[in-house]
Design a protein around this motif. Sequence first.
Motif, PDB file in Angstrom:
ATOM      1  N   GLU A  69       0.813  -1.215   0.000  1.00  0.00           N
ATOM      2  CA  GLU A  69       0.000   0.000   0.000  1.00  0.00           C
ATOM      3  C   GLU A  69       0.851   1.273   0.000  1.00  0.00           C
ATOM      4  O   GLU A  69       0.551   2.222  -0.712  1.00  0.00           O
ATOM      5  CB  GLU A  69      -0.936  -0.017   1.212  1.00  0.00           C
ATOM      6  N   TYR A  70       1.895   1.295   0.815  1.00  0.00           N
ATOM      7  CA  TYR A  70       2.764   2.472   0.926  1.00  0.00           C
ATOM      8  C   TYR A  70       4.225   2.019   0.976  1.00  0.00           C
ATOM      9  O   TYR A  70       4.527   0.891   1.327  1.00  0.00           O
ATOM     10  CB  TYR A  70       2.464   3.274   2.193  1.00  0.00           C
ATOM     11  N   THR A  71       5.120   2.952   0.680  1.00  0.00           N
ATOM     12  CA  THR A  71       6.543   2.725   0.859  1.00  0.00           C
ATOM     13  C   THR A  71       6.957   3.471   2.125  1.00  0.00           C
ATOM     14  O   THR A  71       6.660   4.653   2.265  1.00  0.00           O
ATOM     15  CB  THR A  71       7.331   3.264  -0.351  1.00  0.00           C
ATOM     16  N   TYR A  72       7.626   2.748   3.045  1.00  0.00           N
ATOM     17  CA  TYR A  72       8.009   3.389   4.302  1.00  0.00           C
ATOM     18  C   TYR A  72       9.184   2.645   4.930  1.00  0.00           C
ATOM     19  O   TYR A  72       9.464   1.501   4.596  1.00  0.00           O
ATOM     20  CB  TYR A  72       6.833   3.426   5.284  1.00  0.00           C
ATOM     21  N   THR A  73       9.858   3.357   5.830  1.00  0.00           N
ATOM     22  CA  THR A  73      10.901   2.745   6.641  1.00  0.00           C
ATOM     23  C   THR A  73      10.402   2.679   8.077  1.00  0.00           C
ATOM     24  O   THR A  73       9.581   3.498   8.497  1.00  0.00           O
ATOM     25  CB  THR A  73      12.222   3.539   6.590  1.00  0.00           C
ATOM     26  N   THR A  74      10.914   1.703   8.800  1.00  0.00           N
ATOM     27  CA  THR A  74      10.513   1.505  10.191  1.00  0.00           C
ATOM     28  C   THR A  74      11.757   1.508  11.063  1.00  0.00           C
ATOM     29  O   THR A  74      12.726   0.806  10.768  1.00  0.00           O
ATOM     30  CB  THR A  74       9.798   0.146  10.349  1.00  0.00           C
ATOM     31  N   LEU A  93       7.561   5.242  11.845  1.00  0.00           N
ATOM     32  CA  LEU A  93       7.413   4.961  10.418  1.00  0.00           C
ATOM     33  C   LEU A  93       7.532   6.269   9.665  1.00  0.00           C
ATOM     34  O   LEU A  93       6.948   7.287  10.072  1.00  0.00           O
ATOM     35  CB  LEU A  93       6.046   4.340  10.126  1.00  0.00           C
ATOM     36  N   GLN A  94       8.294   6.250   8.575  1.00  0.00           N
ATOM     37  CA  GLN A  94       8.427   7.404   7.700  1.00  0.00           C
ATOM     38  C   GLN A  94       8.246   6.928   6.275  1.00  0.00           C
ATOM     39  O   GLN A  94       8.868   5.937   5.871  1.00  0.00           O
ATOM     40  CB  GLN A  94       9.797   8.063   7.863  1.00  0.00           C
ATOM     41  N   GLY A  95       7.353   7.620   5.538  1.00  0.00           N
ATOM     42  CA  GLY A  95       7.122   7.183   4.172  1.00  0.00           C
ATOM     43  C   GLY A  95       6.130   8.035   3.423  1.00  0.00           C
ATOM     44  O   GLY A  95       5.865   9.184   3.787  1.00  0.00           O
ATOM     45  N   PRO A  98      -0.271   9.181   4.281  1.00  0.00           N
ATOM     46  CA  PRO A  98      -0.750  10.482   4.759  1.00  0.00           C
ATOM     47  C   PRO A  98      -0.056  10.896   6.063  1.00  0.00           C
ATOM     48  O   PRO A  98       0.015  10.114   7.005  1.00  0.00           O
ATOM     49  CB  PRO A  98      -2.243  10.258   4.980  1.00  0.00           C
ATOM     50  N   GLY A  99       0.494  12.082   6.097  1.00  0.00           N
ATOM     51  CA  GLY A  99       1.216  12.587   7.263  1.00  0.00           C
ATOM     52  C   GLY A  99       2.711  12.332   7.197  1.00  0.00           C
ATOM     53  O   GLY A  99       3.482  13.067   7.786  1.00  0.00           O
ATOM     54  N   GLY A 100       3.126  11.274   6.526  1.00  0.00           N
ATOM     55  CA  GLY A 100       4.541  11.007   6.279  1.00  0.00           C
ATOM     56  C   GLY A 100       5.341  10.430   7.426  1.00  0.00           C
ATOM     57  O   GLY A 100       6.337   9.769   7.212  1.00  0.00           O
TER      58      GLY A 100
END
Length: 122
Positions: A69-74, A93-95, A98-100
């Motif tokens: 669904e989204y691309t993110y780092t944890t 989480l950063q990605g 919504p909100g980033g």
Amino acid sequence: MEPFDWTWVSQIAPDDLPDRITTYLAAHQTRDLDTAIAQYTPDAVVTDEGHDHDGPSAIRAWLARSATEYTYTTTLTAAYRADQHHFDVLHRLQGNFPGGVADLHYRFTLRDGHIARLVIEP
């Protein structure tokens, strides 16, 4: 399963988390669905964004969907222990969702050495 009072926890080093949790978190991050699912009890429940995912097939579908669904780092930022069955792992989480940026608690309940419940919430 009865609600658990998460206000009485003690901070621990991430290395002090049970192997079952660290194995799950690593598998979740690398999107290794088979290893992730193997960490759960057959009747496990995951609650994410207010929705319950009951049992291995529903949890697998949730993991697969969240992976695409989204691309993110944890980044694991803290770990807490309430007792031998309850652990709270705080992640940032950063990605491109919504909100980033989001700080989320991964609240684990273990039973018989496996994850019986995971609640993900702010």
